[in-house]
Design an enzyme around this catalytic site. Structure first.
Site, PDB file in Angstrom:
ATOM      1  N   SER A   1       0.853  -1.192   0.000  1.00 61.47           N
ATOM      2  CA  SER A   1       0.000   0.000   0.000  1.00 61.47           C
ATOM      3  C   SER A   1       0.889   1.243   0.000  1.00 61.47           C
ATOM      4  O   SER A   1       2.044   1.196   0.439  1.00 61.47           O
ATOM      5  CB  SER A   1      -0.966  -0.017   1.190  1.00 61.47           C
TER       6      SER A   1
ATOM      7  N   ILE B   1       1.171   4.427   1.529  1.00 60.46           N
ATOM      8  CA  ILE B   1       1.792   5.030   2.706  1.00 60.46           C
ATOM      9  C   ILE B   1       2.734   4.041   3.377  1.00 60.46           C
ATOM     10  O   ILE B   1       3.856   4.395   3.752  1.00 60.46           O
ATOM     11  CB  ILE B   1       0.726   5.552   3.703  1.00 60.46           C
ATOM     12  N   CYS B   2       2.316   2.793   3.494  1.00 60.20           N
ATOM     13  CA  CYS B   2       3.154   1.774   4.140  1.00 60.20           C
ATOM     14  C   CYS B   2       4.458   1.580   3.378  1.00 60.20           C
ATOM     15  O   CYS B   2       5.534   1.497   3.981  1.00 60.20           O
ATOM     16  CB  CYS B   2       2.407   0.443   4.249  1.00 60.20           C
ATOM     17  N   THR B   3       4.371   1.517   2.069  1.00 63.69           N
ATOM     18  CA  THR B   3       5.578   1.354   1.258  1.00 63.69           C
ATOM     19  C   THR B   3       6.512   2.542   1.467  1.00 63.69           C
ATOM     20  O   THR B   3       7.718   2.369   1.677  1.00 63.69           O
ATOM     21  CB  THR B   3       5.227   1.188  -0.230  1.00 63.69           C
TER      22      THR B   3
ATOM     23  N   LEU C   1       8.156   2.306   5.011  1.00 62.59           N
ATOM     24  CA  LEU C   1       9.158   1.246   5.128  1.00 62.59           C
ATOM     25  C   LEU C   1      10.365   1.516   4.230  1.00 62.59           C
ATOM     26  O   LEU C   1      11.495   1.155   4.586  1.00 62.59           O
ATOM     27  CB  LEU C   1       8.540  -0.117   4.847  1.00 62.59           C
TER      28      LEU C   1
END
Length: 153
Positions: free
Chosen positions: A42, A44-46, A49
């Protein structure tokens, strides 16, 4: 309710992207940064991280082990790690679904996912930093770095 600074971090054992079990108990004696995130791949998560990947030396140079945790299955995590070149374990809280996220107070029952919770666990197993962001609210990682610097001081 999520954990607060000074609380004892709940123990867990979860498989990583290669189905190798990672246990918080086995890491005792080492500070651990736990980064809960909703979903692999996704936006924002990518982004979060990838920033963690690019600034990983800030943590590893301070002796901190970084673990990223989501409710994705190990197969998704393996593909996500390979695609993005992450050099830290991606742990699967898939089954029993979200049990570790629940223990840390960062599981969204309605959506079936972890929310953006970040916890720095000191070498003795106590929470030294805790932050929970709402869905869709990206994390500012400077607080994590300050907490890591505080442990080293």
């Amino acid at each position: 309710m999520s954990l607060s600074v000074g609380d004892r971090a709940p123990e867990f054992s979860l498989p990583d992207q290669d189905k190798q079990v990672v246990s918080l108990t086995d890491l005792r004696g080492t500070p651990v940064l736990l980064v809960f995130y909703p979903f692999a791949f996704s936006g924002i998560c990518t982004g979060e991280l990838c920033q963690l990947r690019d600034e990983l030396a800030n943590y590893t140079d301070a002796g901190v082990e970084v673990l990223a945790i989501s409710t994705d299955p190990v197969f998704s995590l393996k593909a996500f790690k390979a695609q993005e070149g992450f050099e830290f374990p991606l742990l699967s809280d898939f089954w029993p679904h979200g049990e570790v996220a629940k223990a840390y107070g960062v599981f969204n029952e309605k959506a079936g996912m972890a929310v953006r919770g970040t916890f720095l666990v000191d070498a003795e197993g106590a929470v030294a930093f805790a932050e929970v962001n709402s869905p869709g609210d990206p994390r500012e990682q400077s607080g994590w770095k300050d907490a890591v610097a505080g442990l080293a001081a």
